[in-house]
Design a protein around this motif. Structure first.
Motif, PDB file in Angstrom:
ATOM      1  N   ALA A 453       0.803  -1.219   0.000  1.00  0.00           N
ATOM      2  CA  ALA A 453       0.000   0.000   0.000  1.00  0.00           C
ATOM      3  C   ALA A 453       0.836   1.268   0.000  1.00  0.00           C
ATOM      4  CB  ALA A 453      -0.942  -0.002   1.213  1.00  0.00           C
ATOM      5  N   TRP A 454       1.981   1.247   0.718  1.00  0.00           N
ATOM      6  CA  TRP A 454       2.722   2.480   0.964  1.00  0.00           C
ATOM      7  C   TRP A 454       4.153   2.472   0.421  1.00  0.00           C
ATOM      8  CZ3 TRP A 454      -0.832   5.728   2.256  1.00  0.00           C
ATOM      9  CH2 TRP A 454      -1.919   5.315   3.022  1.00  0.00           C
ATOM     10  N   GLY A 455       4.565   1.370  -0.168  1.00  0.00           N
ATOM     11  CA  GLY A 455       5.960   1.254  -0.607  1.00  0.00           C
ATOM     12  C   GLY A 455       6.834   0.728   0.514  1.00  0.00           C
ATOM     13  N   GLU A 456       6.855   1.477   1.629  1.00  0.00           N
ATOM     14  CA  GLU A 456       7.517   1.042   2.849  1.00  0.00           C
ATOM     15  C   GLU A 456       6.638   1.418   4.039  1.00  0.00           C
ATOM     16  OE1 GLU A 456      12.264   1.129   2.927  1.00  0.00           O
ATOM     17  OE2 GLU A 456      11.419   3.104   2.439  1.00  0.00           O
ATOM     18  N   THR A 457       6.817   0.692   5.128  1.00  0.00           N
ATOM     19  CA  THR A 457       6.084   1.012   6.343  1.00  0.00           C
ATOM     20  C   THR A 457       6.989   0.754   7.541  1.00  0.00           C
ATOM     21  OG1 THR A 457       4.012   0.613   7.551  1.00  0.00           O
ATOM     22  CG2 THR A 457       5.096  -1.310   6.595  1.00  0.00           C
ATOM     23  N   PRO A 458       6.874   1.554   8.613  1.00  0.00           N
ATOM     24  CA  PRO A 458       7.776   1.386   9.757  1.00  0.00           C
ATOM     25  C   PRO A 458       7.370   0.261  10.700  1.00  0.00           C
ATOM     26  CG  PRO A 458       6.387   3.312  10.075  1.00  0.00           C
ATOM     27  CD  PRO A 458       6.076   2.784   8.710  1.00  0.00           C
ATOM     28  N   VAL A 459       8.372  -0.512  11.102  1.00  0.00           N
ATOM     29  CA  VAL A 459       8.198  -1.593  12.080  1.00  0.00           C
ATOM     30  C   VAL A 459       9.234  -1.371  13.178  1.00  0.00           C
ATOM     31  CG1 VAL A 459       8.436  -4.079  12.482  1.00  0.00           C
ATOM     32  CG2 VAL A 459       7.288  -3.245  10.418  1.00  0.00           C
ATOM     33  N   ALA A 460       8.809  -1.548  14.436  1.00  0.00           N
ATOM     34  CA  ALA A 460       9.701  -1.314  15.576  1.00  0.00           C
ATOM     35  C   ALA A 460      10.067  -2.625  16.258  1.00  0.00           C
ATOM     36  CB  ALA A 460       9.042  -0.384  16.586  1.00  0.00           C
ATOM     37  N   PHE A 461      11.292  -2.665  16.762  1.00  0.00           N
ATOM     38  CA  PHE A 461      11.785  -3.761  17.593  1.00  0.00           C
ATOM     39  C   PHE A 461      12.180  -3.162  18.934  1.00  0.00           C
ATOM     40  CE2 PHE A 461      12.216  -5.000  13.253  1.00  0.00           C
ATOM     41  CZ  PHE A 461      11.909  -6.364  13.227  1.00  0.00           C
ATOM     42  N   VAL A 462      11.648  -3.725  20.011  1.00  0.00           N
ATOM     43  CA  VAL A 462      11.782  -3.104  21.330  1.00  0.00           C
ATOM     44  C   VAL A 462      12.240  -4.120  22.361  1.00  0.00           C
ATOM     45  CG1 VAL A 462      10.473  -2.056  23.227  1.00  0.00           C
ATOM     46  CG2 VAL A 462      10.064  -1.318  20.866  1.00  0.00           C
ATOM     47  N   ALA A 463      13.219  -3.723  23.180  1.00  0.00           N
ATOM     48  CA  ALA A 463      13.644  -4.526  24.339  1.00  0.00           C
ATOM     49  C   ALA A 463      13.217  -3.780  25.594  1.00  0.00           C
ATOM     50  CB  ALA A 463      15.155  -4.718  24.323  1.00  0.00           C
ATOM     51  N   LEU A 464      12.655  -4.521  26.548  1.00  0.00           N
ATOM     52  CA  LEU A 464      12.160  -3.911  27.776  1.00  0.00           C
ATOM     53  C   LEU A 464      13.257  -3.795  28.830  1.00  0.00           C
ATOM     54  CD1 LEU A 464       8.717  -5.765  28.173  1.00  0.00           C
ATOM     55  CD2 LEU A 464       9.200  -3.587  27.004  1.00  0.00           C
ATOM     56  N   PRO A 466      14.919  -4.359  32.493  1.00  0.00           N
ATOM     57  CA  PRO A 466      14.842  -5.514  33.400  1.00  0.00           C
ATOM     58  C   PRO A 466      13.701  -5.346  34.403  1.00  0.00           C
ATOM     59  CG  PRO A 466      17.114  -4.770  33.149  1.00  0.00           C
ATOM     60  CD  PRO A 466      16.265  -3.744  32.483  1.00  0.00           C
ATOM     61  N   GLY A 467      12.849  -6.363  34.483  1.00  0.00           N
ATOM     62  CA  GLY A 467      11.749  -6.335  35.431  1.00  0.00           C
ATOM     63  C   GLY A 467      10.523  -5.583  34.963  1.00  0.00           C
ATOM     64  N   ALA A 468      10.611  -4.913  33.800  1.00  0.00           N
ATOM     65  CA  ALA A 468       9.468  -4.142  33.300  1.00  0.00           C
ATOM     66  C   ALA A 468       8.476  -5.056  32.592  1.00  0.00           C
ATOM     67  CB  ALA A 468       9.943  -3.059  32.346  1.00  0.00           C
ATOM     68  N   SER A 469       7.236  -4.595  32.517  1.00  0.00           N
ATOM     69  CA  SER A 469       6.193  -5.382  31.876  1.00  0.00           C
ATOM     70  C   SER A 469       5.344  -4.481  30.986  1.00  0.00           C
ATOM     71  CB  SER A 469       5.313  -6.052  32.929  1.00  0.00           C
ATOM     72  OG  SER A 469       4.238  -6.755  32.322  1.00  0.00           O
ATOM     73  N   ALA A 470       5.210  -4.864  29.739  1.00  0.00           N
ATOM     74  CA  ALA A 470       4.356  -4.153  28.786  1.00  0.00           C
ATOM     75  C   ALA A 470       4.191  -5.045  27.569  1.00  0.00           C
ATOM     76  CB  ALA A 470       4.962  -2.809  28.382  1.00  0.00           C
ATOM     77  N   THR A 471       3.039  -4.952  26.921  1.00  0.00           N
ATOM     78  CA  THR A 471       2.818  -5.745  25.714  1.00  0.00           C
ATOM     79  C   THR A 471       3.221  -4.937  24.483  1.00  0.00           C
ATOM     80  OG1 THR A 471       0.564  -4.958  25.335  1.00  0.00           O
ATOM     81  CG2 THR A 471       0.850  -6.844  26.841  1.00  0.00           C
ATOM     82  N   ALA A 472       3.416  -5.667  23.398  1.00  0.00           N
ATOM     83  CA  ALA A 472       3.768  -4.998  22.142  1.00  0.00           C
ATOM     84  C   ALA A 472       2.657  -4.057  21.712  1.00  0.00           C
ATOM     85  CB  ALA A 472       4.033  -6.043  21.062  1.00  0.00           C
ATOM     86  N   GLU A 473       1.397  -4.479  21.889  1.00  0.00           N
ATOM     87  CA  GLU A 473       0.273  -3.637  21.492  1.00  0.00           C
ATOM     88  C   GLU A 473       0.203  -2.365  22.321  1.00  0.00           C
ATOM     89  OE1 GLU A 473      -1.922  -3.569  18.980  1.00  0.00           O
ATOM     90  OE2 GLU A 473      -0.655  -5.155  18.148  1.00  0.00           O
ATOM     91  N   GLU A 474       0.520  -2.457  23.616  1.00  0.00           N
ATOM     92  CA  GLU A 474       0.504  -1.265  24.470  1.00  0.00           C
ATOM     93  C   GLU A 474       1.539  -0.247  24.010  1.00  0.00           C
ATOM     94  OE1 GLU A 474      -0.895  -3.417  28.683  1.00  0.00           O
ATOM     95  OE2 GLU A 474       1.228  -2.993  28.271  1.00  0.00           O
ATOM     96  N   ILE A 475       2.749  -0.712  23.712  1.00  0.00           N
ATOM     97  CA  ILE A 475       3.810   0.212  23.303  1.00  0.00           C
ATOM     98  C   ILE A 475       3.530   0.772  21.913  1.00  0.00           C
ATOM     99  CG2 ILE A 475       6.287   0.439  22.876  1.00  0.00           C
ATOM    100  CD1 ILE A 475       6.704  -1.865  24.869  1.00  0.00           C
ATOM    101  N   LYS A 476       2.973  -0.053  21.043  1.00  0.00           N
ATOM    102  CA  LYS A 476       2.608   0.414  19.708  1.00  0.00           C
ATOM    103  C   LYS A 476       1.544   1.510  19.799  1.00  0.00           C
ATOM    104  CE  LYS A 476       0.455  -1.179  15.401  1.00  0.00           C
ATOM    105  NZ  LYS A 476      -0.173  -2.343  14.724  1.00  0.00           N
ATOM    106  N   ALA A 477       0.524   1.284  20.621  1.00  0.00           N
ATOM    107  CA  ALA A 477      -0.535   2.287  20.780  1.00  0.00           C
ATOM    108  C   ALA A 477       0.004   3.572  21.402  1.00  0.00           C
ATOM    109  CB  ALA A 477      -1.664   1.712  21.639  1.00  0.00           C
ATOM    110  N   PHE A 478       0.898   3.430  22.379  1.00  0.00           N
ATOM    111  CA  PHE A 478       1.532   4.587  23.021  1.00  0.00           C
ATOM    112  C   PHE A 478       2.271   5.424  21.981  1.00  0.00           C
ATOM    113  CE2 PHE A 478       5.514   6.332  24.659  1.00  0.00           C
ATOM    114  CZ  PHE A 478       5.076   7.109  25.717  1.00  0.00           C
ATOM    115  N   THR A 479       3.036   4.732  21.115  1.00  0.00           N
ATOM    116  CA  THR A 479       3.836   5.427  20.094  1.00  0.00           C
ATOM    117  C   THR A 479       2.947   6.091  19.061  1.00  0.00           C
ATOM    118  OG1 THR A 479       5.610   3.809  20.399  1.00  0.00           O
ATOM    119  CG2 THR A 479       5.676   5.154  18.392  1.00  0.00           C
TER     120      THR A 479
END
Length: 518
Positions: A453-464, A466-479
């Motif tokens: 659709a767009w030619g290119e689209t951004p994808v993120a790779f994230v490391a949390l 130590p001891g932190a908790s968050a889902t990929a969907e939560e961080i994606k929505a935050f961003t």
């Protein structure tokens, strides 16, 4: 014999000559230290003579190269320095390269001698038949003839040689991902610009003690290693970085200077016992090679005594930037202002200079510029931009940035990493800065992946953290809630850690390839 004072204002000199002067004036002062062993300046000077004599005995001429691939050691350091005394270019190779690349680089630099260790020999076992160079084992193992046996007898002296400013000092190979990487030829003149004994405010004098924990094949390491020896100081070497050991060595040896890459600074800041060590001896810390987050710089300034200097530039030279973070705490989001002798321009895709405040590719020129790529005039030409108004030649960095009114540079991204989505330019560094605002995120990398659709689209790779908790969907929505519509992430993956090179650069190609394969 000349004195160090004779070199204070010299336009050109040789590191090997400075070491000889230190050996005469301070023979017992430690030059190199590792794991409890050491070489004084007198011992180092004598070992350099033996190395240079051995190279001459084996027919290696001024301007020719020898290849080195091994873990950091006293022998490795003395070999590199001994090459300089013979006017021979050392080609230090990264053990992390593929076996095929290593064999290709040994052949490419024309080395008749290949100094290596057991680990490298094991890794190259399948391609060693492609290596025609004579092999010498720096660690005395089965990789080749033992280094101690290769060396001429104690007291051997090399024949004097003529070394001019353009004589190759070393060949640093770029971190190519396919094929044989390009060999960057740095001259004795270029290195002298980096280390000549002049008043530069960095404090590389006879009382300096520099702790290096990055490998000797990396220019990152060498920009601290050589000035320390040029000034008559002591270099404490680590074969492999470990936060706890680093801090123990820093306290024990009363370290004054150190070069670290951003991921090492982060590990030290996260080390639970960091505050228990006495680091008050530090005068200056350095950083280069990878993006250095503003919040991490601020932590280092707050918790670690001494100044903090960030360098931005290329191994190829050209122009560079320097940020004295301790003097400009309001500019931590930048990489500083042009260094001494650097002339910088930002150009658009048509090669035209952009106005202050506009985004463009960074090009630079200075007296500290490579001779070119070894045997690659075509690639040397590709790396250059010629100012149409003056005819002056600049080195292209491939990086995109913006200069403010005071000449401070904010880096955006590698030009090749910029994402073009639906006709809009997306700079991964902007996205990464937003993701890092999430309390659970330790590090993040954004790459562009193909999109119908767009030619290119951004994808993120994230490391949390130590001891932190968050889902990929939560961080994606935050961003996505904090960025413009055209910048929104299409996907976000949680990973244990980001893949990095030995000097801390995030390997975005691996992330892109892995995502495509997955």
């Amino acid at each position: 014999m000349p004195t160090i004072a004779d070199y204070q204002t010299a336009e050109f000199g040789l590191l090997s000559d400075l070491i000889r002067i230190h050996a005469h004036e301070r023979p017992t002062h430690p030059a190199l230290v590792q794991d409890g062993d050491s070489l004084s300046y007198a011992e180092l000077d004598a070992l350099m003579d033996r190395v240079a004599a051995g190279l001459q005995r084996d027919g290696v001429k001024v301007g020719q190269a020898v290849a080195i691939c091994a873990t950091t050691s006293l022998n490795y350091a003395a070999l590199f320095l001994g090459c300089l005394r013979a006017g021979v270019a050392a080609a230090p190779l990264a053990p992390s390269s593929t076996p095929e690349q290593l064999a290709g680089m040994v052949d490419d630099c024309g080395a008749s001698l290949f100094f290596l260790d057991h680990g490298v020999a094991e890794a190259m076992a399948g391609v060693m038949d492609q290596v025609k160079a004579r092999r010498i084992a720096l660690d005395g193992g089965p990789a080749g003839e033992a280094f101690v046996h290769w060396l001429p007898r104690a007291g051997a002296k090399p024949a004097p040689v003529e070394i001019d400013p353009k004589t190759p000092f070393n060949i640093i190979y770029s971190s190519g991902t396919t094929g044989t990487p390009k060999g960057i030829v740095q001259s004795h003149a270029m290195r002298w610009r980096h280390m000549g004994p002049r008043e530069d405010g960095m404090g590389f004098g006879p009382d300096a003690v520099s702790l290096i924990s990055t490998p000797l094949y990396s220019n990152t390491t060498l920009v601290c290693f050589f000035p320390t020896l040029a000034g008559g100081g002591t270099v404490v070497m680590m074969a492999k970085f470990d936060a706890g050991k680093y801090l123990e060595l820093a306290e024990r040896y009363r370290v004054t200077h150190s070069m670290l890459v951003p991921v090492q600074y982060r590990r030290l800041m996260e080390y639970p016992d960091f505050g228990k060590y006495d680091l008050t001896s530090f005068q200056m810390k350095f950083c280069t090679s990878a993006p250095f987050a503003a919040e991490l710089k601020a932590q280092v300034l707050e918790r670690w005594p001494g100044g903090l200097t960030e360098y931005y530039g290329m191994t190829e030279g050209g122009g560079g930037f320097v940020l004295f973070a301790h003097l400009h705490p309001d500019k931590l989001h930048t990489v500083g202002q042009p260094g001494a002798g650097s002339i910088i321009k930002l150009i658009d895709e048509d090669g035209k200079e952009v106005a202050t405040g506009e985004v463009g590719e960074i090009v630079g020129r200075s007296p500290a510029t490579m001779n070119g790529y070894w045997n690659r005039p075509d690639k040397t030409a590709e790396a250059q931009w010629t100012d149409p108004a003056t005819g002056e030649v600049y080195i292209r960095t491939g990086d995109v940035g913006r200069l403010d009114a005071e000449g401070f540079l904010t880096l955006m991204d590698r030009r090749k990493d910029m994402i073009i989505s639906g006709g809009f330019n997306i700079y991964p560094s902007d996205m990464e800065a937003v993701i890092l605002q999430h309390d659970a995120v330790a590090e993040a990398a954004v790459v562009g992946v193909p999109s119908d659709a767009w030619g290119e689209t951004p994808v993120a790779f994230v490391a949390l953290k130590p001891g932190a908790s968050a889902t990929a969907e939560e961080i994606k929505a935050f961003t996505n809630g904090k960025v413009g519509k055209t910048q929104r992430l299409s996907d976000l993956k949680l990973v244990d850690s980001l893949p990095r090179s030995h000097i801390g650069k995030v390997l975005k190609r691996e992330l892109r390839d892995g995502y495509a394969a997955g």
